[in-house]
Design a protein around this motif. Structure first.
Motif, PDB file in Angstrom:
ATOM      1  N   THR A   1       1.939  -3.518  13.618  1.00  0.00           N
ATOM      2  CA  THR A   1       1.320  -2.275  13.494  1.00  0.00           C
ATOM      3  C   THR A   1       0.482  -2.198  15.028  1.00  0.00           C
ATOM      4  O   THR A   1       0.055  -3.068  15.211  1.00  0.00           O
ATOM      5  CB  THR A   1       0.463  -1.644  12.282  1.00  0.00           C
TER       6      THR A   1
ATOM      7  N   TYR B   1       0.910  -1.130   0.089  1.00  0.00           N
ATOM      8  CA  TYR B   1      -0.060   0.080   0.089  1.00  0.00           C
ATOM      9  C   TYR B   1       0.894   1.280   0.141  1.00  0.00           C
ATOM     10  O   TYR B   1       2.103   1.325   0.587  1.00  0.00           O
ATOM     11  CB  TYR B   1      -0.848   0.084   1.355  1.00  0.00           C
ATOM     12  N   GLU B   2       0.458   2.336  -0.676  1.00  0.00           N
ATOM     13  CA  GLU B   2       0.898   3.606  -0.305  1.00  0.00           C
ATOM     14  C   GLU B   2       0.657   3.987   0.870  1.00  0.00           C
ATOM     15  O   GLU B   2      -0.515   4.008   1.514  1.00  0.00           O
ATOM     16  CB  GLU B   2       0.400   4.648  -1.499  1.00  0.00           C
ATOM     17  N   THR B   3       1.957   4.409   1.777  1.00  0.00           N
ATOM     18  CA  THR B   3       1.645   4.450   3.275  1.00  0.00           C
ATOM     19  C   THR B   3       2.433   5.834   3.495  1.00  0.00           C
ATOM     20  O   THR B   3       3.580   6.039   3.274  1.00  0.00           O
ATOM     21  CB  THR B   3       2.265   3.326   3.927  1.00  0.00           C
TER      22      THR B   3
ATOM     23  N   LEU C   1       0.007   5.239   8.865  1.00  0.00           N
ATOM     24  CA  LEU C   1       0.512   4.260   9.855  1.00  0.00           C
ATOM     25  C   LEU C   1       1.169   4.855  10.946  1.00  0.00           C
ATOM     26  O   LEU C   1       2.312   5.344  10.943  1.00  0.00           O
ATOM     27  CB  LEU C   1       1.497   3.311   9.207  1.00  0.00           C
TER      28      LEU C   1
ATOM     29  N   ARG D   1       6.675   9.355   2.406  1.00  0.00           N
ATOM     30  CA  ARG D   1       5.808   8.707   1.709  1.00  0.00           C
ATOM     31  C   ARG D   1       6.271   7.431   1.044  1.00  0.00           C
ATOM     32  O   ARG D   1       7.387   7.671   0.293  1.00  0.00           O
ATOM     33  CB  ARG D   1       4.836   9.585   0.716  1.00  0.00           C
TER      34      ARG D   1
ATOM     35  N   GLY E   1      -4.559   5.552   0.467  1.00  0.00           N
ATOM     36  CA  GLY E   1      -3.188   4.916   1.078  1.00  0.00           C
ATOM     37  C   GLY E   1      -3.427   4.762   2.608  1.00  0.00           C
ATOM     38  O   GLY E   1      -4.609   4.986   2.821  1.00  0.00           O
ATOM     39  N   LEU E   2      -2.561   4.448   3.281  1.00  0.00           N
ATOM     40  CA  LEU E   2      -2.521   4.148   4.521  1.00  0.00           C
ATOM     41  C   LEU E   2      -1.817   5.248   5.189  1.00  0.00           C
ATOM     42  O   LEU E   2      -0.894   5.668   4.926  1.00  0.00           O
ATOM     43  CB  LEU E   2      -2.171   2.683   4.874  1.00  0.00           C
TER      44      LEU E   2
ATOM     45  N   VAL F   1      -4.158   2.483  12.521  1.00  0.00           N
ATOM     46  CA  VAL F   1      -3.524   2.324  11.054  1.00  0.00           C
ATOM     47  C   VAL F   1      -4.884   2.924  10.347  1.00  0.00           C
ATOM     48  O   VAL F   1      -5.982   2.319  10.746  1.00  0.00           O
ATOM     49  CB  VAL F   1      -3.391   1.032  10.526  1.00  0.00           C
TER      50      VAL F   1
END
Length: 453
Positions: A381, A219-221, A361, A440, A358-359, A385
């Motif tokens: 995590t 995932y984009e995080t 975190l 990112r 995205g997420l 989240v």
């Protein structure tokens, strides 16, 4: 209690071996704890730890014995010195033998006593928490402040003294089944903004009012500064020159190390600096034992700024004097702070606003190494989240186990925000002085869904 300086001088005067090192650390500590919107415990404590290191030399060989004591009685000094010398005479030769660091100047603060903290350091924190306790969310947490005053003396004439304050505060907020965490590192709690931390906790708990289940995957995080600190600290701990030179770490390369390798075109600089404002640490080596990145023979050696990564390129590894001489490189002392710079002025909120999906975190825990040759880490995590869609946080998602390497993250990072002081969640018991930007990562690897709450 006998003065720390007197312990140093008496122990050195009693020595009958070639070289001796004496380290005395007086610690003053205060702490408070709260649970379920009520203060539960508080206390103060003082303690002393002191170490005598005896060195027996024969030509280029040196044998070392080290004995540590918590006694505060003057009559015990001779016994500790004798025990250290007996241990040295029966020891195997040391691999890192070097002459002691020389010195003949006594600092003006050498004769000063230890610096103490008190429960009063938490006065502002307690008042702000009392307001938070009146709210609906359940608050749990802990604040600690300790001041270490260290005196270092050697038979080579070196005398050093340093006062190191360290403080941290962390708060867990709970609402129904949701939980969120926030924390702050500090020297004296004057800069801790409890209302801001409580406001952020409330916002995250609001986000958790909607639950969204997601599968494992990439995932984009967005990684806020605290999570970046936890990952970069582990990278720092592995940046040892000897391990890299001998082909045992992720910093190894064919015939040498990866120093000089470019990781990213972004101008990222990862560094330690004992003079970094607000994050200052002991500006000389103090250690009772040797390891791959530090040597007891280097006690008193100046600790300077080291840029581990400079402008996106691996720039330095940690070498004590003995390893630096062996491998023909420069001495680099491991740092007790860590900063990452080179980003924009964007905040986490700015980066959320620029995220299509995205997420977010917020914290990591139970980080462990999977593969030292790639620095692959795994962990979980915890406490928040969140799913971000069209520039807004839409709700909380389930927890994950992740598999990532900090080195790979520096390669793949696509956006870097503003560097700010932060408290690492996982490593706060060992390492509190950090300043990190949010990152990112376009494809952060959530390897499996976790049942952790």
């Amino acid at each position: 209690m006998i003065a720390a300086q007197e312990v140093v001088e008496r122990a050195l005067a009693l020595a009958k071996v070639d070289d001796s090192i004496v380290i005395v650390t007086d610690t003053s500590e205060a702490s408070v704890r709260w649970a379920g919107n009520s203060m539960t415990t508080n206390g103060i404590a003082t303690s002393r730890t002191w170490t005598v290191i005896a060195i027996v030399r024969s030509g280029t060989e040196a044998r070392v014995g080290s004995v540590t004591s918590t006694s505060v009685a003057a009559d015990d000094i001779a016994g500790v010195v004798a025990a250290a010398e007996a241990a040295a005479r029966s020891a195997e030769p040391s691999d890192d033998a070097m002459p002691l660091v020389a010195g003949d100047a006594v600092p003006t603060s050498w004769g000063d006593g230890p610096t103490a903290t008190s429960i009063d350091v938490f006065a502002g924190v307690a008042a702000d928490l009392a307001t938070g306790f009146d709210g609906a969310d359940r608050l749990y947490g802990f604040a600690d402040h300790h001041i270490d005053t260290v005196w270092l003396g050697t038979s080579s004439g070196l005398r050093r003294r340093h006062v190191q304050p360290t403080g941290s505060l962390e708060i867990n907020g709970k609402r129904d089944t949701a939980s969120a965490w926030a924390g702050s590192a500090t020297k004296d709690f004057a800069d801790v903004r409890v209302p801001d931390l409580l406001s952020e906790l409330s916002r995250r708990l609001d986000w958790a009012g909607r639950r969204i289940d997601l599968p494992a995957g990439r995932y984009e995080t967005l990684l806020p500064p605290s999570t970046v600190a936890d990952l970069m600290i582990y990278l720092l701990w592995t940046m040892e020159g000897r391990g890299a030179e001998e082909g045992r770490t992720a910093l190894s390369a064919a015939g040498g190390t990866r120093v000089g390798e470019k990781l990213t075109d972004l101008p990222l600089t990862l560094f330690s600096d004992p003079a970094a404002t607000g994050l200052e640490y002991t500006p000389f080596v103090v250690t009772g034992s040797s390891g791959e990145s530090i040597s007891l023979f280097d006690n008193g050696l100046a600790a300077d700024r080291v840029e581990w990564v400079r402008d996106g390129t691996i720039n330095a590894l940690a070498y004590p004097r003995s390893a630096a001489a062996e491998f023909g490189t420069s001495v680099a002392v491991p740092g007790d702070n860590l900063l990452l710079t080179g980003g924009s002025d964007a905040t986490v909120d700015d980066m959320v606003a620029g995220t299509e999906r995205g997420l977010l975190l917020t914290t990591l825990w139970y980080i462990r190494e999977v593969d030292p040759t790639t620095l692959l880490l795994t962990g979980l995590t915890r406490d928040g989240v969140y799913l971000v869609e069209d520039g807004e946080v839409r709700g909380a998602v389930n927890n994950f186990r992740f598999n990532e390497s900090p080195l790979d993250l520096l390669r793949r990072v696509s956006e870097v925000g503003a560097t700010v002081p932060t408290l690492p969640r996982e490593w706060k018991d060992y390492f509190t002085r950090t300043a990190m930007p949010p990152l990112r990562i376009p494809d952060f690897h959530m390897s499996s869904v976790s049942q952790a709450t």
